[in-house]
Design an enzyme around this catalytic site. Structure first.
Site, PDB file in Angstrom:
ATOM      1  N   GLN A  55       0.794  -1.219   0.000  1.00  0.00           N
ATOM      2  CA  GLN A  55       0.000   0.000   0.000  1.00  0.00           C
ATOM      3  C   GLN A  55       0.830   1.275   0.000  1.00  0.00           C
ATOM      4  O   GLN A  55       0.326   2.334  -0.369  1.00  0.00           O
ATOM      5  CB  GLN A  55      -0.951  -0.008   1.196  1.00  0.00           C
ATOM      6  CG  GLN A  55      -2.045  -1.051   1.086  1.00  0.00           C
ATOM      7  CD  GLN A  55      -2.931  -1.077   2.308  1.00  0.00           C
ATOM      8  OE1 GLN A  55      -2.724  -1.865   3.215  1.00  0.00           O
ATOM      9  NE2 GLN A  55      -3.932  -0.223   2.342  1.00  0.00           N
ATOM     10  N   HIS A 149       0.533  -9.145   4.237  1.00  0.00           N
ATOM     11  CA  HIS A 149      -0.556  -8.176   4.306  1.00  0.00           C
ATOM     12  C   HIS A 149      -1.288  -8.192   2.964  1.00  0.00           C
ATOM     13  O   HIS A 149      -1.141  -7.295   2.139  1.00  0.00           O
ATOM     14  CB  HIS A 149      -0.016  -6.787   4.627  1.00  0.00           C
ATOM     15  CG  HIS A 149      -1.055  -5.816   5.096  1.00  0.00           C
ATOM     16  ND1 HIS A 149      -0.964  -5.134   6.290  1.00  0.00           N
ATOM     17  CD2 HIS A 149      -2.216  -5.408   4.532  1.00  0.00           C
ATOM     18  CE1 HIS A 149      -2.019  -4.342   6.429  1.00  0.00           C
ATOM     19  NE2 HIS A 149      -2.795  -4.488   5.360  1.00  0.00           N
ATOM     20  N   GLU A 194      -5.381  -9.889   8.875  1.00  0.00           N
ATOM     21  CA  GLU A 194      -6.813 -10.024   8.611  1.00  0.00           C
ATOM     22  C   GLU A 194      -7.184 -11.184   7.681  1.00  0.00           C
ATOM     23  O   GLU A 194      -7.823 -10.984   6.644  1.00  0.00           O
ATOM     24  CB  GLU A 194      -7.367  -8.721   8.038  1.00  0.00           C
ATOM     25  CG  GLU A 194      -7.285  -7.551   8.995  1.00  0.00           C
ATOM     26  CD  GLU A 194      -7.974  -6.304   8.467  1.00  0.00           C
ATOM     27  OE1 GLU A 194      -8.252  -5.421   9.271  1.00  0.00           O
ATOM     28  OE2 GLU A 194      -8.222  -6.225   7.236  1.00  0.00           O
TER      29      GLU A 194
END
Length: 447
Positions: A55, A149, A194
């Site tokens: 990101q 991630h 997550e």
């Protein structure tokens, strides 16, 4: 000031005595470079910011997500491109964080950079991440590492990704390399970010609820990516069969914990979960069923393998007798179109701590907001919720605000600003917002 890139590991650790206090009970032999805390010294609470490799780094061209962003058709609003150019500008980002008076830095490493081809590990990539860790320590920030991630190597996706059980062993080999290179300087590590997020977002008694046109574009995107790799399949961490993905990810987490623990350093290892405050509405509501399906298997995994649970909370969910309900009429919505509800953090911390029996790190918490005044308000209310959870007895050991930078938000591109710091899309100039100063003020008051 440009740091000395030849800084020794021992020199880098000289100002980071807090790391030794973070080692979990029963950890292996003490790392050669980390001093012990004084007898009776409490482990310092970690106040930090979070970033994620894909990101913010830019140019993660070997990853599965990069390919999905650039094939035609695609469901991504725009490609990540250079992102925030944090791959080259990490010193500036670490400097901003240190200047805010924080003491921790959550960062990601990218598997696609470290293992660009199966079994081929890049020492140059590992050296790059070592320089980031060393500079964070030089600036007084405890490095908290995320190994996965969302993004994986594209070659892995072309081989079936986490729908193939052998991927768990591949992940463990990758984790072993990362642990050997960086473990003696870490304050903590997250194996997976997550893994339950798709299940959380789309949960309902009947599963996915996507219209036919969206599904057609989605499937065409995956087929196009498979063709680009010369494969008949393309399965990613986020876009695959959850029933097949989850057992592999769970095994990979367990093996990853073992691999990291076998290397140098004494630091806690855990998993981070997407968690909302699930509030039941009406008789026969399914809030408890949702929690049992979306969270509890992962919390049990964390209880058995690892040292902590990373709680990542942004809002609440109202759950009725048929599943998720829309936000109440008149509720304030964030730029990500969910309810502005900072108080959710108190409930998710308490729930995760109770079910897992493990210490908690808030590894992500923040808000997408075009009006920074709303971020200031969110920070104040969220940190009040954190304080209440700790006062009630939850063993919380750190808080990382998401995010330091306005960065790439996956399907939504750059349209959802979560950052404490604005980033010019052309020049990459960083400009701290008033919310950054407010966060720094709250942290100073909490110490």
């Amino acid at each position: 000031m440009i740091p000395n890139t030849a800084l020794s590991r021992r020199q880098a650790l000289g100002g980071a005595t807090l790391l030794a206090a973070l080692a979990p009970t029963g950890a292996q032999a003490e790392s050669r470079a980390k001093p012990r805390p004084a007898s009776g010294q409490a482990a310092p609470f970690l106040w930090g910011v979070a970033t994620a490799g894909h990101q913010v780094e830019g140019g993660n061209v070997g990853s599965d997500i990069w390919l999905l962003e650039t094939v035609k058709p695609t469901v991504f609003a725009e490609p990540s491109g250079d992102a925030c150019d944090a791959y080259h500008r990490y010193r500036e980002d670490i400097g901003i964080t240190a200047d805010l008076g924080l003491n921790a830095w959550r960062m990601g490493v990218e598997w696609a950079r470290i293992e660009p081809e199966p079994g081929l590990f890049s020492q140059a990539a590992l050296d790059h991440y070592e320089r980031i860790v060393d500079y964070a320590l030089e600036r007084g920030l405890a490095p908290f590492l995320t190994l996965h991630h969302f993004a994986s190597p594209r070659w892995l996706a072309a081989q079936g990704g986490f729908e193939v059980m052998e991927t768990a062993d591949r992940y463990a080999a990758y984790a072993e390399r990362v642990g050997k290179a960086l473990g003696d300087r870490l304050a903590g590590a997250v194996t997976f970010n997550e893994p339950n997020v798709v299940q959380q977002v789309t949960w309902s008694p009947t599963g996915y609820d996507l219209d036919a046109r969206t599904m057609a574009v989605f499937n065409a995107m995956l087929q196009s990516a498979a063709r680009a790799c010369g494969s008949d399949k393309f399965s990613t961490f986020l876009y695959g069969d959850m029933q097949t993905l989850h057992p592999t990810i769970m095994r990979a987490h367990a093996l990853g914990v073992q691999a990291l623990k076998a290397g140098p350093g004494r630091y806690p290892v855990g998993i981070s979960l997407a968690m909302g405050d699930e509030q039941g509405v009406g008789e026969g509501n399914l809030a408890e069923r949702k929690k049992s399906e979306v969270y509890e298997p992962w919390l049990r995994l964390a209880a058995e393998h690892g040292d902590f649970v990373g709680v990542q909370t942004y809002t609440r969910a109202l759950v009725g007798p048929r599943g998720n309900l829309p936000p109440p009429p008149g509720a304030e919505l964030t730029a990500a179109q969910y309810e502005f509800y900072p108080e959710a953090l108190e409930a998710t911390i308490a729930y995760a701590a109770r079910v897992s029996g493990k210490p908690i790190y808030v590894t992500e918490n923040g808000v997408a907001a075009h009006d920074d005044a709303r971020r200031v308000a969110y920070i104040d209310r969220a940190l009040d919720a954190l304080a209440r959870a700790r006062k009630a007895g939850a063993d919380v050991r750190g808080y990382f605000h998401w995010s330091l930078l306005d960065c790439y938000e996956w399907l939504h591109g750059y349209s959802r600003p979560f950052g404490l710091v604005a980033v010019d899309r052309e020049t990459f100039v960083r400009t701290p917002k008033p919310s950054a100063r407010r966060y720094a003020q709250r942290v100073a008051e909490a110490r």
